[in-house]
Scaffold this motif. Structure first.
Motif, PDB file in Angstrom:
ATOM      1  N   UNK A   3     -68.792  18.696  19.422  1.00 57.24           N
ATOM      2  CA  UNK A   3     -67.806  18.109  20.307  1.00 57.24           C
ATOM      3  C   UNK A   3     -66.557  17.929  19.352  1.00 57.24           C
ATOM      4  N   UNK A   4     -65.472  18.511  19.725  1.00 55.54           N
ATOM      5  CA  UNK A   4     -64.282  18.194  18.922  1.00 55.54           C
ATOM      6  C   UNK A   4     -63.185  17.970  19.980  1.00 55.54           C
ATOM      7  N   UNK A   6     -59.123  18.505  20.683  1.00 56.92           N
ATOM      8  CA  UNK A   6     -57.914  19.583  19.958  1.00 56.92           C
ATOM      9  C   UNK A   6     -57.177  18.874  19.037  1.00 56.92           C
ATOM     10  N   UNK A   7     -56.933  19.639  18.048  1.00 55.92           N
ATOM     11  CA  UNK A   7     -56.376  19.104  16.824  1.00 55.92           C
ATOM     12  C   UNK A   7     -57.326  18.483  15.915  1.00 55.92           C
ATOM     13  N   UNK A   8     -58.545  18.277  15.854  1.00 53.11           N
ATOM     14  CA  UNK A   8     -59.482  17.372  15.078  1.00 53.11           C
ATOM     15  C   UNK A   8     -60.605  18.557  14.753  1.00 53.11           C
ATOM     16  N   UNK A   9     -60.405  19.866  15.025  1.00 50.50           N
ATOM     17  CA  UNK A   9     -61.562  20.974  14.611  1.00 50.50           C
ATOM     18  C   UNK A   9     -62.070  20.724  13.225  1.00 50.50           C
ATOM     19  N   UNK A  10     -61.101  20.391  12.290  1.00 49.34           N
ATOM     20  CA  UNK A  10     -61.780  20.574  10.745  1.00 49.34           C
ATOM     21  C   UNK A  10     -62.878  19.344  10.526  1.00 49.34           C
ATOM     22  N   UNK A  11     -62.776  18.328  11.538  1.00 52.29           N
ATOM     23  CA  UNK A  11     -63.687  17.298  11.463  1.00 52.29           C
ATOM     24  C   UNK A  11     -65.273  17.788  11.498  1.00 52.29           C
ATOM     25  N   UNK A  14     -64.603  23.653  11.637  1.00 49.08           N
ATOM     26  CA  UNK A  14     -63.987  24.778  11.993  1.00 49.08           C
ATOM     27  C   UNK A  14     -62.766  25.129  11.208  1.00 49.08           C
ATOM     28  N   UNK A  15     -62.526  26.071  10.576  1.00 52.47           N
ATOM     29  CA  UNK A  15     -61.637  26.450   9.465  1.00 52.47           C
ATOM     30  C   UNK A  15     -60.189  26.389  10.585  1.00 52.47           C
ATOM     31  N   UNK A  16     -60.239  27.051  11.525  1.00 52.40           N
ATOM     32  CA  UNK A  16     -59.015  27.165  12.529  1.00 52.40           C
ATOM     33  C   UNK A  16     -59.584  26.719  13.748  1.00 52.40           C
ATOM     34  N   UNK A  17     -58.683  26.305  14.688  1.00 54.31           N
ATOM     35  CA  UNK A  17     -58.980  25.664  15.798  1.00 54.31           C
ATOM     36  C   UNK A  17     -59.359  26.855  16.663  1.00 54.31           C
ATOM     37  N   UNK A  18     -60.884  26.701  17.287  1.00 55.52           N
ATOM     38  CA  UNK A  18     -61.267  28.103  17.875  1.00 55.52           C
ATOM     39  C   UNK A  18     -61.036  28.186  19.266  1.00 55.52           C
ATOM     40  N   UNK A  19     -60.236  27.106  19.753  1.00 54.71           N
ATOM     41  CA  UNK A  19     -59.582  27.126  21.034  1.00 54.71           C
ATOM     42  C   UNK A  19     -59.526  28.745  21.775  1.00 54.71           C
TER      43      UNK A  19
END
Ligand code: FMN
Length: 205
Positions: A3-4, A6-11, A14-19
């Protein structure tokens, strides 16, 4: 599940937001417009889809330039009230990509990509002659969306389809066969896909 927010994907590694990889495949609206002086503009938009059928309404989502000023497509649609959504076949993928270059306002991406324009019936912008389908659209409205990068902004631009051009080569027995032109869609990252096979399902009721 991972679970992430939006904007906190690196936590979550994920290297880039996979949205954009998840909301896929997204059709590409290859938007042709003219400016107030009649100069042609062409650019691809993958925040694009159909929103209703009777009447057909399409929408494309556009960011702005970093200073908040509109990209040429938005500027032209709002100035003239018209645009055309050309559908991208596999054969046109390189030219589509080329027309995403950020050229100065008034420069014609259609000509630069070596594409021929053809006159529309009810709107002034040219359609891409080689596109298998082109939707002539009358501008309806712009909706301002939230922005995390102000002064840059995000906008959704709606248009009603008032005319449709179809290459007869993709029609068989009164039905359109999308595998004959293989529409190009956008996935996440720099990934794309084409439609190469279809299947049918009847609804339960
Ligand atoms: C496949 C593809 C899809 C794109 N989708 C969008 C989009 O949905 N929204 C957007 O603002 N820019 C999108 N772009 C970038 C624009 O095409 C690019 O900014 C272009 O220069 C805008 O042109 P304009 O100023 O003539 O409208 C996309 C680029 C490509 C290659």
């Amino acid at each position: 599940m991972i679970f992430y927010e939006p904007g906190r994907h690196k936590d979550q590694g994920f290297r880039h937001d996979p949205f954009k990889a998840f909301v896929s495949p997204r059709p590409i609206g290859w938007i042709s417009t003219v400016d107030a002086d009649g100069r042609t503009n062409l650019a691809p938009y993958s925040f694009f889809n159909a929103m209703s059928f009777l009447p057909p309404v399409v929408v494309f989502g556009t960011g702005t330039k970093p200073d908040g000023s509109p990209k040429d497509s938005q500027r032209n649609v709002e100035a003239t009230g018209e645009f055309v959504c050309n559908i991208v076949s596999e054969a046109l993928k390189e030219q589509m990509n080329e027309t995403s270059a950020h050229l100065p306002h008034g420069d014609d991406e259609m000509a630069k990509a070596g594409l021929r324009g053809a006159a529309c019936q009810k709107v002034r912008p040219l359609r891409v002659a080689a596109a298998p389908v082109a939707l002539e659209c009358r501008y309806l409205e712009t909706v301002k969306l939230p922005s995390w990068n102000e002064p840059a902004g995000n906008y959704a631009i709606f248009g009603e389809v008032i005319g449709v051009h179809v290459d007869p080569a993709i029609v068989e027995d009164g039905l359109v066969d999308v595998t004959r032109y293989r529409p190009v869609s956008r996935l996440g990252y720099f990934d794309y896909a084409t439609v190469t096979e279809v299947f049918q399902m009847m609804r339960p009721d």
